[in-house]
Design a protein around this motif. Structure first.
Motif, PDB file in Angstrom:
ATOM      1  N   GLU A 100       0.834  -1.198   0.000  1.00  0.00           N
ATOM      2  CA  GLU A 100       0.000   0.000   0.000  1.00  0.00           C
ATOM      3  C   GLU A 100       0.875   1.257   0.000  1.00  0.00           C
ATOM      4  N   LYS A 114       2.244   1.768  -3.422  1.00  0.00           N
ATOM      5  CA  LYS A 114       1.183   2.255  -4.311  1.00  0.00           C
ATOM      6  C   LYS A 114       0.957   3.750  -4.083  1.00  0.00           C
ATOM      7  N   ASP A 115       0.922   4.173  -2.812  1.00  0.00           N
ATOM      8  CA  ASP A 115       0.746   5.593  -2.505  1.00  0.00           C
ATOM      9  C   ASP A 115       1.880   6.429  -3.083  1.00  0.00           C
ATOM     10  N   LYS A 143       1.357   6.802  -6.859  1.00  0.00           N
ATOM     11  CA  LYS A 143       0.335   7.798  -7.184  1.00  0.00           C
ATOM     12  C   LYS A 143       0.891   9.207  -7.009  1.00  0.00           C
TER      13      LYS A 143
END
Length: 57
Positions: A34, A37-38, A41
């Motif tokens: 996670e 992924k952050d 982005k």
């Protein structure tokens, strides 16, 4: 994009890095993923900011 958006994206990147580190330290692969992924982005948003900044000049 304004200063607020840039700060928000930088904060998202830092939160992602923190999640990745904590996930790695606690052997929590979901949290680590996670965090990555952050960060991804946030990187895309930063790239978009850079493109917009170029066209503003």
């Amino acid at each position: 994009m304004g200063i607020a958006d840039k700060a928000k994206n930088a904060a998202e990147d830092l939160v992602g890095k923190a999640k990745e580190v904590v996930g790695d330290a606690t052997d929590n692969k979901d949290l680590e993923a996670e965090g990555k992924k952050d960060q991804g982005k946030a990187s895309l948003k930063k790239a978009g900011e850079n493109v917009k900044d170029v066209f503003k000049k």
